[in-house]
Design an enzyme around this catalytic site. Sequence first.
Site, PDB file in Angstrom:
ATOM      1  NE  ARG A 158       3.636  39.903 -49.847  1.00 55.21           N
ATOM      2  CZ  ARG A 158       3.511  38.876 -50.684  1.00 55.21           C
ATOM      3  NH1 ARG A 158       3.234  39.079 -51.968  1.00 55.21           N
ATOM      4  NH2 ARG A 158       3.670  37.643 -50.249  1.00 55.21           N
ATOM      5  CE  LYS A 177      -0.878  32.476 -42.049  1.00 52.45           C
ATOM      6  NZ  LYS A 177      -0.230  32.212 -43.346  1.00 52.45           N
TER       7      LYS A 177
END
Length: 490
Positions: free
Chosen positions: A340, A266
């Site tokens: 996920r 990030k």
Amino acid sequence: MSHPVAIQFRETDLDALASATGRIAVFVEPGAKLSAGARRLDRLMRGALVRALGSDGAAKLKPGEALELGWPTGLACEAVQLIRLPRRADVEAARKAGAAVGRSLGAAGALVLAEGHSRAADISLGLALRAYDFVPHKTDAGPQPGAVNFMVTDPEAVAASARPMAALAEGVFFTRDLVNEPANILTTDDFAARLGAMHELGLDVEILEEPDLIKLGMGALLGVGQGSESPSKVVVMRWQGGEADAAPFALVGKGVVFDTGGISIKPAAGMEDMTMDMGGAAVVAGVMRTLALRKARANVVGVVGLVENMPDGKAQRPGDVVRSMKGDTIEVINTDAEGRLVLADVLWYTQERFKPAAMINLATLTGAIIVALGHENAGVFSNNDALANNFLRAAEAEGEGAWRMPMGEAYDKMLKSRVADMRNSVGREAGSVTAAQFLGRFVKPETPWAHLDIAGVALLTADSPFAPKGATGWGVRALDRLIRDQFEAG
């Protein structure tokens, strides 16, 4: 952990008003008859209360909002809060009225005049929720809020009504504490230990370590954490308050204690907020704590996957293919789409082991949900209209924003991979929906399921009605209400 402010319910003693310290809160409605306590206050203040009620400021107050009179003549207190609240107020207004007191509560505490009020217990919950403050890492935290005395007509009845609300407040606080903790404190080991300690409340807690997860075939979850020194874990919390043979309601949470994005790292700006990427697991833990404290008459299982997503020589790479517990293979397009992967294995494990009557997972899953819904609503995705609608009603009743989002075959086709059964990321287009579609592939058709994307509501940069800036505890109240309304024995 943080605890709700000390609250006591007492019979009304009007003679104590003159000498009360801290602040006095009194509930009024323009044009309505004043309560006995308000009339006594007005006499002690030489008519200042009634004059304030006739002011433009009082006229503009919305239900639950307050007008403050500082250092009132004739009283020893620091301030009198005039809070607009009808005697037959709804739950939301009553809790906001309590929050007005909690927001300004000082070390000297408060006296709350709620004699004869039908929502005194709800007022106390709003007060407790808003008085929360996370201070364990401050060298000088300053004075902590003092005790609050509620003057009510029937203290025993109000205390009985408030008891499950106190359990709810403690569950919310537990969630907030977990989300607010820095990642060097809340490692996967520490997180699991805090959950394990809840066995003292009557929860059955089981901690699955990496050898257990390898044996179960949780390749998707393990791939996320393989670049971290912190071991990946799955924690199972069970509350058996219903019939012995009744299928449980299941809660599943994403617990990424820190998310750098992994190899798909990030940007540095704002990365410090990724201490909150375990928010879904924190909500599950808070709900389980509430259920145990209030002795809920339901069977509920909470299962959370705890990992840390770090870049390292051993870290998962874009282009890797992992095999899930279900047996499906997943091409890892973006290592920052890691939540996920964690949930895929935990969802499948929960269904295989517990065969739940229904299942809801929570995760700070996508930035895309913030683009879609901002910080007012969580995204709700579901394969079952009844479950989705029941949750939405519970969220609305608790004042926790939620909005149903679409799912469909066209979105599912976007997950197609060239080299595996599916890919974990399809890019920016419909990002929150395709994430939900990915999770849906690990939900059995017979399982009523909902996915709550709480990325926009778990941690706020400004105060909200019932919390200071920081962790909100969103979802604990709504899920507790859902369980009470739909899964708890009568």
